[in-house]
Design a protein around this motif. Structure first.
Motif, short mmCIF file in Angstrom:
data_model
loop_
_atom_site.label_atom_id
_atom_site.label_comp_id
_atom_site.label_asym_id
_atom_site.label_seq_id
_atom_site.Cartn_x
_atom_site.Cartn_y
_atom_site.Cartn_z
N ALA A 118 -9.60 -4.61 12.78
CA ALA A 118 -8.71 -5.66 12.28
C ALA A 118 -9.24 -6.26 11.00
O ALA A 118 -8.48 -6.52 10.05
CB ALA A 118 -8.54 -6.74 13.35
N SER A 132 -0.45 -8.22 14.45
CA SER A 132 -0.91 -7.17 15.36
C SER A 132 0.29 -6.60 16.11
O SER A 132 0.96 -7.31 16.86
CB SER A 132 -1.93 -7.72 16.35
N GLU A 147 -5.24 -8.19 21.42
CA GLU A 147 -4.67 -9.24 20.57
C GLU A 147 -5.74 -10.26 20.16
O GLU A 147 -5.74 -10.74 19.04
CB GLU A 147 -3.52 -9.93 21.30
N ALA A 150 -7.80 -8.76 17.43
CA ALA A 150 -7.09 -8.79 16.15
C ALA A 150 -7.18 -10.17 15.51
O ALA A 150 -7.36 -10.30 14.30
CB ALA A 150 -5.63 -8.39 16.36
N ILE A 158 0.26 -12.20 16.67
CA ILE A 158 0.28 -11.12 17.64
C ILE A 158 1.72 -10.91 18.12
O ILE A 158 2.58 -11.77 17.91
CB ILE A 158 -0.64 -11.43 18.85
N SER A 292 -5.47 -1.22 17.58
CA SER A 292 -5.48 -1.04 19.04
C SER A 292 -6.17 0.25 19.46
O SER A 292 -6.74 0.32 20.56
CB SER A 292 -4.05 -1.06 19.58
#
Length: 383
Positions: A118, A132, A147, A150, A158, A292
């Motif tokens: 991220a 995200s 999340e 991120a 998110i 992810s």
């Protein structure tokens, strides 16, 4: 075999049965031998600095796992960048924490990998909105982990609703291609969305379902008028062609018709290189798989002292260590009882003392720390 989802329970994580079998057999063997040494154990990825920094995350869950055990723990701060040496140190009787190693490393390894990816994306488009979009690529049980990672890496928002409830964040998102397909008509879908959804939700029209991006973007602006906040281009890579040229065309056609206030958001398989290429044209990005699907960092936990004596397995460094950020943005690793580097900032700080958690966690503070530290060390600097 359970009839439910294949998910390990929180209770199993907390009682230490979410572990590798050999730790339980180690417990059994040591207890039978009436042996429980006092140890210092360290969590590391690399022994020495390599010049490649990574971002520490997952520390909140790791701390909750170890909280209440009769041990002392020092750790770097969540959102700190590191390059070799320990990110965490545990001191205590070995049997008090042995069975938790598997979950501890999982918490740290997976979210640190996500957060590092991220931060790569965030640094690639520092002035853009970055959201995200990757929860669909992972098991739903770990969506909050993705999340949160991120957010620690500096993302602005998110997409996953349940993860947002866990994290205390409202999920972002407007419309998928499925909405347009369900209506069978772009204008009907855009207008129905505008008439139905809470006015606080931005009107971002998906604009590449049936015809080209500039055509649908202009039509969305004409259909919604001043209500339209932006358009999103999510064109599949097989139809994308020169994406930068497409985004330039969309911007041109919107501006030419007086819609210069309509923003352009881009998503669909994007990574840092794409963000660098498009950041001067697009107002925001949705980044999914790059974050992810990030590989977990390869952390290991190793005993480095036993009953006050230096020890180490082959390939690891014995002795309690300290790590420092040097004034030039470097990372220094040394034995804890030796002189600190001149002007160095010690990065290992108390986390748990005799089982009591002595630190609080704040995802926004972690993100600020990550961005500041990335600037200091030149994390993934590219023109």
């Amino acid at each position: 075999m359970s009839d439910g989802f294949d998910v390990v329970s929180e209770a199993a994580i907390r009682d230490g049965t979410a572990t590798d079998a050999y730790f339980l057999r180690t417990e059994e063997t040591l207890e039978a031998a009436d042996r429980n040494p006092r140890v210092v154990a360290e969590v590391t990825q690399d022994q020495f600095p390599t010049g490649e920094f990574d971002l520490l995350a997952g520390l909140k869950d790791a701390a909750r796992l170890l909280e209440g055990l009769p041990i002392d723990v020092d750790a770097m701060r969540e959102g700190q960048l590191f390059d070799g040496g320990p990110v965490m140190r545990i001191e205590g009787d070995y049997l008090d924490f042995a069975r938790y190693e598997t979950s501890l490393l999982g918490f740290l390894s997976h979210q640190s990998g996500v957060a590092t990816a991220a931060l790569e994306a965030r640094r690639a488009a520092p002035d853009s909105s970055v959201l995200s979009f990757g929860a669909r690529h992972v098991h739903p049980a770990i969506a909050p982990m993705v999340e949160r990672g991120a957010l620690v890496g500096g993302f602005d928002g998110i997409s996953h609703v349940a993860a947002g409830e866990v994290l205390g964040r409202e999920a972002s998102g407007t419309m998928p291609h499925a909405l347009v397909i369900a209506f069978g008509d772009q204008e009907a879908a855009w207008e129905a969305f505008d008439e139905t959804v809470d006015p606080e939700v931005p009107r971002i029209a998906i604009c590449d379902t049936y015809s080209d991006e500039k055509d649908e973007s202009v039509r969305a602006a004409e259909a919604l008028g001043d209500a339209l906040d932006g358009v999103r281009l999510d064109t599949t890579s097989s139809r994308r062609g020169d994406f930068r040229h497409i985004v330039r065309e969309v911007r041109w056609e919107l501006d030419a018709r007086g819609h210069d206030d309509v923003e352009i958001f881009v998503s669909g398989g994007l990574g840092p290189a794409d963000l660098r290429e498009l950041r001067d044209l697009a107002d925001g990005f949705g980044v999914g798989g790059h974050v992810s699907n990030a590989d977990p960092l390869d952390f290991a936990l190793d005993i480095v002292e036993v009953d006050g004596e230096l020890v180490a397995k082959r390939g690891k460094l014995s002795g309690k260590k300290a790590v420092f950020r040097t004034p030039d943005g470097g990372h220094h690793v040394g034995l804890a009882d030796r002189a600190d580097p001149e002007g160095g900032e010690a990065l290992l700080e108390p986390l748990i003392r005799d089982g009591e958690l002595v630190r609080e966690f704040d995802v926004d503070a972690a993100a600020e720390r990550a961005l500041a530290d990335a600037e200091a060390v030149g994390f993934r600097d590219e023109t």
